[in-house]
Design a protein around this motif. Structure first.
Motif, mmCIF file in Angstrom:
data_model
loop_
_atom_site.group_PDB
_atom_site.id
_atom_site.type_symbol
_atom_site.label_atom_id
_atom_site.label_comp_id
_atom_site.label_asym_id
_atom_site.label_seq_id
_atom_site.Cartn_x
_atom_site.Cartn_y
_atom_site.Cartn_z
ATOM 1 N N THR A 39 0.744 -1.208 -0.035
ATOM 2 C CA THR A 39 -0.087 0.008 0.032
ATOM 3 C C THR A 39 0.795 1.292 -0.063
ATOM 4 O O THR A 39 1.905 1.234 0.730
ATOM 5 N N LEU A 40 0.474 2.090 -0.743
ATOM 6 C CA LEU A 40 1.226 3.472 -0.927
ATOM 7 C C LEU A 40 0.112 4.346 -0.321
ATOM 8 O O LEU A 40 -0.958 4.678 -1.161
ATOM 9 N N ARG A 129 7.953 15.674 -0.518
ATOM 10 C CA ARG A 129 6.644 14.950 -0.498
ATOM 11 C C ARG A 129 6.913 13.563 0.214
ATOM 12 O O ARG A 129 8.010 12.869 -0.131
ATOM 13 N N GLN A 130 6.175 13.146 1.149
ATOM 14 C CA GLN A 130 6.365 11.869 1.985
ATOM 15 C C GLN A 130 5.196 11.086 1.480
ATOM 16 O O GLN A 130 4.237 11.257 1.428
ATOM 17 N N ILE A 131 5.812 9.876 1.276
ATOM 18 C CA ILE A 131 4.865 8.642 0.993
ATOM 19 C C ILE A 131 4.926 7.568 1.905
ATOM 20 O O ILE A 131 6.026 6.970 2.149
ATOM 21 N N ALA A 132 3.810 7.216 2.514
ATOM 22 C CA ALA A 132 4.029 6.127 3.588
ATOM 23 C C ALA A 132 3.766 4.561 2.815
ATOM 24 O O ALA A 132 2.689 4.565 1.834
ATOM 25 N N LEU A 133 4.579 3.877 2.959
ATOM 26 C CA LEU A 133 4.552 2.721 2.377
ATOM 27 C C LEU A 133 4.174 1.463 3.589
ATOM 28 O O LEU A 133 4.411 1.256 4.701
ATOM 29 N N HIS A 134 3.182 0.281 3.309
ATOM 30 C CA HIS A 134 2.981 -0.601 4.005
ATOM 31 C C HIS A 134 3.057 -1.946 3.313
ATOM 32 O O HIS A 134 2.411 -1.914 2.109
ATOM 33 N N SER C 101 -7.302 3.530 1.224
ATOM 34 C CA SER C 101 -6.110 2.570 2.080
ATOM 35 C C SER C 101 -5.393 3.448 2.945
ATOM 36 O O SER C 101 -4.409 4.199 2.129
ATOM 37 N N ILE C 102 -5.134 3.298 4.083
ATOM 38 C CA ILE C 102 -4.152 4.230 4.842
ATOM 39 C C ILE C 102 -3.568 3.277 5.951
ATOM 40 O O ILE C 102 -4.022 2.700 7.057
#
Lengths: 138, 138, 138
Positions: A39-40, A129-134, C101-102
């Motif tokens: 997930t991004l 820019r910040q992108i959270a990855l899971h 999706s977070i």
């Protein structure tokens, strides 16, 4: 089943599409997950995510032109706290993706042959820019 | 917690919405997962995913007309390697979804009564489209 | 790894953005999950989800105006079973998100400082909207 969290910072210098497919796939490989769900999530409301054509730079220029026309700078917006590109940036974000979900198989996101992952910068000036990855999987 | 991967191929014969809700729900039932998270990812940049009205064909025709007007074929695009419907297809993809995430409950995706899952074909001619599916749950 | 399912009902009284960030983060805290993946899915085709600017009400009014202009009520639609705002609602839904999706970290969705979670109501009159929530994590 394990999960991994990560954060990517993308430095942009102008409006338009900035590819970061390699940063994403590199991190997936590092986690050792071979099958799972990636997930991004972009942590901004004036930049967004896009999976697009990775071969033709002309297609990316046409996309930028399209969004420039559909949400032009001089359109009588009420909100312009940060300048004429402020409100068009929010509109462009609303029309594209804040999050992306990509299955992972054989330790790779299952992107098609012509798909790249892009940060879509909607402001004129340089931004971090910040992108959270899971990633969850095994 | 278990996970399952699958791939669906949708054969399209023209531009517009092609429903494949039944193929998706059929696969979910086969996995035996009763509670979980379903992800769909389209592996193309000239076709996309849409959850839309499953009852009125007129609504789907209006949607096709809207996207035909917002991204017309003769709009002075720089990129036209594959013909006049090439660049409009990328724009339409950017405006709609590449991935969809749907919770699963009681062994079914939690779609509303009027929601169907559609592949949105953006090219004029026939194509074989691949959709990656991922399901994690128990 | 555990998973949780939940459903939120948002009562809307008019077209536009209705924030429900607090309802979402409150539920995440209740589950006790500190790291995981949160999914939101709207069970309608005439309302959608949006992550947007949470500080400036003017930005939300400009967004509503933009979508009112891009999908106006009097545009010769074939489908108008439920009135002139019926088809524009489906178009606005297609252009925005059905699912979000977070990632969750430190027991909170990783929203940026200026990001709020909104239900985007596309019909004129009051509606009860259902959003399915799923959280997987530990």
């Amino acid at each position: 089943m394990r999960q991994h969290n990560h954060s990517l910072t993308i430095e942009t210098d102008c409006r338009g599409l900035h590819e970061f497919t390699r940063e994403v796939t590199g991190w997936v490989v590092q986690t050792g997950v071979s099958e799972g769900l990636l997930t991004l999530f972009v942590r901004h409301t004036s930049a967004s995510l896009l999976v697009q054509e990775n071969a033709a730079p002309a297609a990316r220029r046409d996309l930028e032109r399209f969004f420039g026309q559909i949400a032009p700078e001089d359109d009588g917006y009420e909100h312009d706290d940060e300048g004429p590109d402020d409100m068009p940036a929010h509109i462009r974000s609303a029309l594209t993706a804040t999050s992306l979900s990509i299955p992972v198989f054989d330790a790779q996101p299952v992107l098609g042959a012509w798909q790249g992952i892009y940060l879509f910068e909607h402001r004129r000036s340089a931004h971090r820019r910040q992108i959270a990855l899971h990633l969850i999987g095994a």
